[in-house]
Write a protein that holds these residues in place. Structure first.
Motif, mmCIF file in Angstrom:
data_model
loop_
_atom_site.group_PDB
_atom_site.id
_atom_site.type_symbol
_atom_site.label_atom_id
_atom_site.label_comp_id
_atom_site.label_asym_id
_atom_site.label_seq_id
_atom_site.Cartn_x
_atom_site.Cartn_y
_atom_site.Cartn_z
ATOM 1 N N LYS A 69 0.848 -1.189 0.000
ATOM 2 C CA LYS A 69 0.000 0.000 0.000
ATOM 3 C C LYS A 69 0.887 1.244 0.000
ATOM 4 C CE LYS A 69 -3.647 -2.466 2.426
ATOM 5 N NZ LYS A 69 -3.422 -3.537 1.525
ATOM 6 N N LYS A 104 -7.191 6.569 5.228
ATOM 7 C CA LYS A 104 -6.829 5.473 4.323
ATOM 8 C C LYS A 104 -6.156 4.335 5.091
ATOM 9 C CE LYS A 104 -6.461 8.389 0.248
ATOM 10 N NZ LYS A 104 -5.588 8.875 -0.825
ATOM 11 N N SER A 108 -7.576 0.432 5.748
ATOM 12 C CA SER A 108 -6.791 -0.772 5.437
ATOM 13 C C SER A 108 -6.723 -1.710 6.639
ATOM 14 C CB SER A 108 -5.372 -0.396 5.011
ATOM 15 O OG SER A 108 -5.384 0.314 3.802
ATOM 16 N N ASP A 111 -10.167 -3.303 7.179
ATOM 17 C CA ASP A 111 -10.422 -4.303 6.139
ATOM 18 C C ASP A 111 -9.651 -5.603 6.385
ATOM 19 O OD1 ASP A 111 -12.118 -2.524 4.897
ATOM 20 O OD2 ASP A 111 -10.725 -2.015 3.270
#
Length: 178
Positions: A69, A104, A108, A111
């Motif tokens: 990422k 962000k 992540s 998730d």
């Protein structure tokens, strides 16, 4: 144009000062727990590399985390912005930018599921460039200045290379009785 016209004077906003301030703001803005090794500083990495981190709360378990990422935020800064004290630059530009990055990173981690492992490493720096990398609490961030010739604007960007690995239950052993 004379060389001196292209040179910038960084009175308060050198890239390393920006990177340190951004890391503090980013760490404050991240809401999810960073299950990782907050004390290890990794060498510069490329996206896709895998690094090993110590599992949170253990001394003998390592977790591979792929740095897959790459999040960045960039914006134009004016000559007036570059002359601001770091606190004012922070309030006007850095706080909103780090809020975006924090969201962000939080997404992540959510998730990846409960107990996810977080790792971060700086990206490579280029000799002679107006950039710096800093690490705090297991998060590495790079701050970079670049000049966009076509738009005639100074651009300030910050980026974070990181990975999040889902928590994996340890293999059963004779000691655990499983």
């Amino acid at each position: 144009m004379p060389d001196s016209a292209l040179r910038l004077e960084f009175k308060h906003v050198a890239p390393d000062a920006v990177a340190r301030r951004c890391l503090i703001l980013l760490r404050e803005a991240i809401k999810q727990p960073l299950n990782g090794d907050p004390f290890t500083q990794f060498a510069p990495q490329k996206p896709g590399n895998t690094i090993l981190i110590g599992a949170a709360g253990t001394t003998d378990q390592v977790v591979p985390v792929t740095l897959d990422k790459y999040e960045d935020v960039a914006f134009a800064v004016t000559n007036d912005d570059l002359q601001l004290p770091l606190k004012e630059l922070s309030d006007q530009h850095l706080v909103p930018a780090m809020t975006v990055l924090a969201r962000k990173i939080d997404r992540s981690i959510v998730d990846a599921g409960p107990g996810a492992h977080f790792a971060s490493a700086p990206t490579e720096l280029h000799e002679g460039a107006l950039e710096a990398a800093e690490t705090l609490d297991g998060i590495s961030l790079c701050a970079r200045y670049a000049y966009d010739l076509s738009a005639r604007l100074m651009i300030l960007s910050m980026d974070v290379l990181y990975g999040v690995a889902p928590d994996v239950a340890p293999e059963p052993t004779a000691e655990t009785g499983a």
